[in-house]
Design a protein around this motif. Structure first.
Motif, mmCIF file in Angstrom:
data_model
loop_
_atom_site.group_PDB
_atom_site.id
_atom_site.type_symbol
_atom_site.label_atom_id
_atom_site.label_comp_id
_atom_site.label_asym_id
_atom_site.label_seq_id
_atom_site.Cartn_x
_atom_site.Cartn_y
_atom_site.Cartn_z
ATOM 1 N N GLN A 81 0.820 -1.223 0.000
ATOM 2 C CA GLN A 81 0.000 0.000 0.000
ATOM 3 C C GLN A 81 0.851 1.270 0.000
ATOM 4 N N THR A 82 1.902 1.268 -0.795
ATOM 5 C CA THR A 82 2.761 2.437 -0.944
ATOM 6 C C THR A 82 2.432 3.150 -2.261
ATOM 7 N N ASN A 83 3.142 4.225 -2.541
ATOM 8 C CA ASN A 83 2.857 5.006 -3.741
ATOM 9 C C ASN A 83 4.145 5.365 -4.479
ATOM 10 N N TYR A 84 5.056 4.409 -4.575
ATOM 11 C CA TYR A 84 6.295 4.671 -5.300
ATOM 12 C C TYR A 84 6.016 4.818 -6.792
ATOM 13 N N LEU A 85 6.814 5.673 -7.432
ATOM 14 C CA LEU A 85 6.629 6.091 -8.829
ATOM 15 C C LEU A 85 5.297 6.812 -9.032
ATOM 16 N N PHE A 86 4.622 7.156 -7.948
ATOM 17 C CA PHE A 86 3.334 7.870 -7.996
ATOM 18 C C PHE A 86 2.323 7.118 -8.848
ATOM 19 N N LEU A 87 2.316 5.786 -8.703
ATOM 20 C CA LEU A 87 1.404 4.977 -9.509
ATOM 21 C C LEU A 87 0.012 4.890 -8.911
ATOM 22 N N ARG A 88 -0.114 5.133 -7.604
ATOM 23 C CA ARG A 88 -1.430 5.069 -6.956
ATOM 24 C C ARG A 88 -2.068 6.446 -6.801
ATOM 25 N N ALA A 89 -1.253 7.485 -6.791
ATOM 26 C CA ALA A 89 -1.745 8.863 -6.711
ATOM 27 C C ALA A 89 -0.633 9.792 -7.179
ATOM 28 N N ALA A 90 -0.985 10.762 -7.998
ATOM 29 C CA ALA A 90 0.008 11.692 -8.527
ATOM 30 C C ALA A 90 0.166 12.883 -7.587
ATOM 31 N N PRO A 91 1.369 13.459 -7.515
ATOM 32 C CA PRO A 91 1.578 14.636 -6.659
ATOM 33 C C PRO A 91 0.795 15.835 -7.180
ATOM 34 N N ALA A 92 0.229 16.591 -6.251
ATOM 35 C CA ALA A 92 -0.587 17.749 -6.623
ATOM 36 C C ALA A 92 0.264 18.828 -7.285
ATOM 37 N N HIS A 93 -0.407 19.642 -8.117
ATOM 38 C CA HIS A 93 0.218 20.800 -8.764
ATOM 39 C C HIS A 93 1.362 20.397 -9.710
ATOM 40 N N THR A 94 1.238 19.231 -10.300
ATOM 41 C CA THR A 94 2.191 18.783 -11.315
ATOM 42 C C THR A 94 1.409 18.281 -12.527
ATOM 43 N N PRO A 95 2.050 18.193 -13.705
ATOM 44 C CA PRO A 95 1.351 17.635 -14.870
ATOM 45 C C PRO A 95 0.863 16.209 -14.645
ATOM 46 N N ALA A 129 -0.614 15.087 -12.051
ATOM 47 C CA ALA A 129 -1.939 15.149 -11.433
ATOM 48 C C ALA A 129 -3.022 15.319 -12.490
ATOM 49 N N LEU A 130 -2.734 16.107 -13.526
ATOM 50 C CA LEU A 130 -3.698 16.294 -14.606
ATOM 51 C C LEU A 130 -3.939 14.991 -15.361
ATOM 52 N N LEU A 131 -2.872 14.254 -15.623
ATOM 53 C CA LEU A 131 -3.015 12.966 -16.305
ATOM 54 C C LEU A 131 -3.770 11.965 -15.436
ATOM 55 N N PHE A 132 -3.458 11.961 -14.141
ATOM 56 C CA PHE A 132 -4.072 10.989 -13.232
ATOM 57 C C PHE A 132 -5.564 11.266 -13.056
ATOM 58 N N SER A 133 -5.965 12.527 -13.228
ATOM 59 C CA SER A 133 -7.374 12.878 -13.021
ATOM 60 C C SER A 133 -8.291 12.207 -14.032
ATOM 61 N N ARG A 134 -7.764 11.790 -15.171
ATOM 62 C CA ARG A 134 -8.595 11.125 -16.180
ATOM 63 C C ARG A 134 -8.954 9.708 -15.736
ATOM 64 N N SER A 135 -7.943 8.927 -15.401
ATOM 65 C CA SER A 135 -8.109 7.575 -14.863
ATOM 66 C C SER A 135 -6.719 6.988 -14.688
ATOM 67 N N ARG A 136 -6.628 5.937 -13.892
ATOM 68 C CA ARG A 136 -5.311 5.337 -13.677
ATOM 69 C C ARG A 136 -4.793 4.675 -14.948
ATOM 70 N N VAL A 137 -5.681 4.060 -15.721
ATOM 71 C CA VAL A 137 -5.266 3.429 -16.976
ATOM 72 C C VAL A 137 -4.757 4.494 -17.943
ATOM 73 N N PHE A 138 -5.487 5.590 -18.054
ATOM 74 C CA PHE A 138 -5.045 6.693 -18.917
ATOM 75 C C PHE A 138 -3.695 7.223 -18.458
ATOM 76 N N TYR A 139 -3.536 7.328 -17.154
ATOM 77 C CA TYR A 139 -2.297 7.840 -16.562
ATOM 78 C C TYR A 139 -1.101 6.986 -16.963
ATOM 79 N N VAL A 140 -1.203 5.678 -16.799
ATOM 80 C CA VAL A 140 -0.092 4.779 -17.121
ATOM 81 C C VAL A 140 0.180 4.782 -18.626
ATOM 82 N N CYS A 141 -0.869 4.767 -19.433
ATOM 83 C CA CYS A 141 -0.686 4.792 -20.886
ATOM 84 C C CYS A 141 -0.031 6.098 -21.333
#
Length: 221
Positions: free
Chosen positions: A161-175, A177-189
């Motif tokens: 239950q960690t968040n290394y590489l920001f794969l579970r949640a993106a850091p706020a106020h960064t690009p 975060a914008l990608l992650f807001s779409r969906s996790r699948v979209f974020y990884v792709c």
């Protein structure tokens, strides 16, 4: 602060990498800078009781190469060299524009350690290239190894239950975060696509720089 630190170390690379007399002590200075940056961040987290499984391990890409760059300054195996030049250094450079510094009771010290670590990770391939190491011109292996590391960290995050590489949640106020807001699948792709674009650009850039170096060497011989 990050640009002052970056300019300081960048000037050191330019001035010392081509000097046989200064190269060795500057190499040691870079290694000390990397080690101090990592240890200072851990100490500050410890003082605030924030040193946990999620913050203590160098599993973020720049943290991992903060550790690996120290021995790489003397000996850089080809797979690590390719990952450093094609993946870790560009990621560290971009992070200087969009820093995600952990808040603590000593924010200036934490910011200093964070910025110095990322500046040195970004500059390690520059220094090694200036000392004569050939640039990697085929980033395919780095892409495969990077994806292997991504899968490993994904499994680690799920298990602990960690968040290394920001794969579970993106850091706020960064690009991110914008990608992650779409969906996790979209974020990884999106991350995969961005990596492919960066790798493609760097392959062309490194090939051109290698050709220029070869021509200069041939002209001087």
């Amino acid at each position: 602060m990050q640009w002052i630190i970056g300019v300081f170390w960048g000037l050191g690379v330019v001035l010392c990498a081509h000097s046989p007399r200064l190269m060795r002590p500057f190499r040691l200075l870079m290694a000390c800078g990397l080690g101090i940056s990592m240890l200072l961040q851990l100490l500050l987290l410890k003082l605030d009781n924030m040193l946990t499984l999620e913050t203590a391990l160098p599993l973020h890409l720049c943290g991992l190469f903060g550790v690996l760059s120290i021995p790489m300054l003397w000996h850089a195996p080809k797979p690590l060299w390719e990952l450093s030049a094609c993946l870790a250094a560009p990621a560290a450079f971009i992070t200087l524009f969009f820093p995600a510094v952990i808040p603590c009771t000593h924010p200036k010290l934490m910011a200093f350690a964070f910025y110095q670590l990322h500046a040195l990770v970004a500059l390690t391939p520059v220094f090694l290239t200036c000392t004569g190491k050939p640039l990697p011109t085929r980033p395919q292996r780095a892409f495969v190894l990077g994806n292997g590391y991504l899968l490993f960290i994904s499994a680690f995050n799920c298990a602990f239950q960690t968040n290394y590489l920001f794969l579970r949640a993106a850091p706020a106020h960064t690009p991110l975060a914008l990608l992650f807001s779409r969906s996790r699948v979209f974020y990884v792709c999106a991350l995969e696509l961005l990596c492919m674009l960066v790798f493609s650009y760097l392959q062309g850039l490194y090939c051109r720089l290698s050709m220029k170096r070869a021509l200069l060497t041939a002209g001087n011989s």
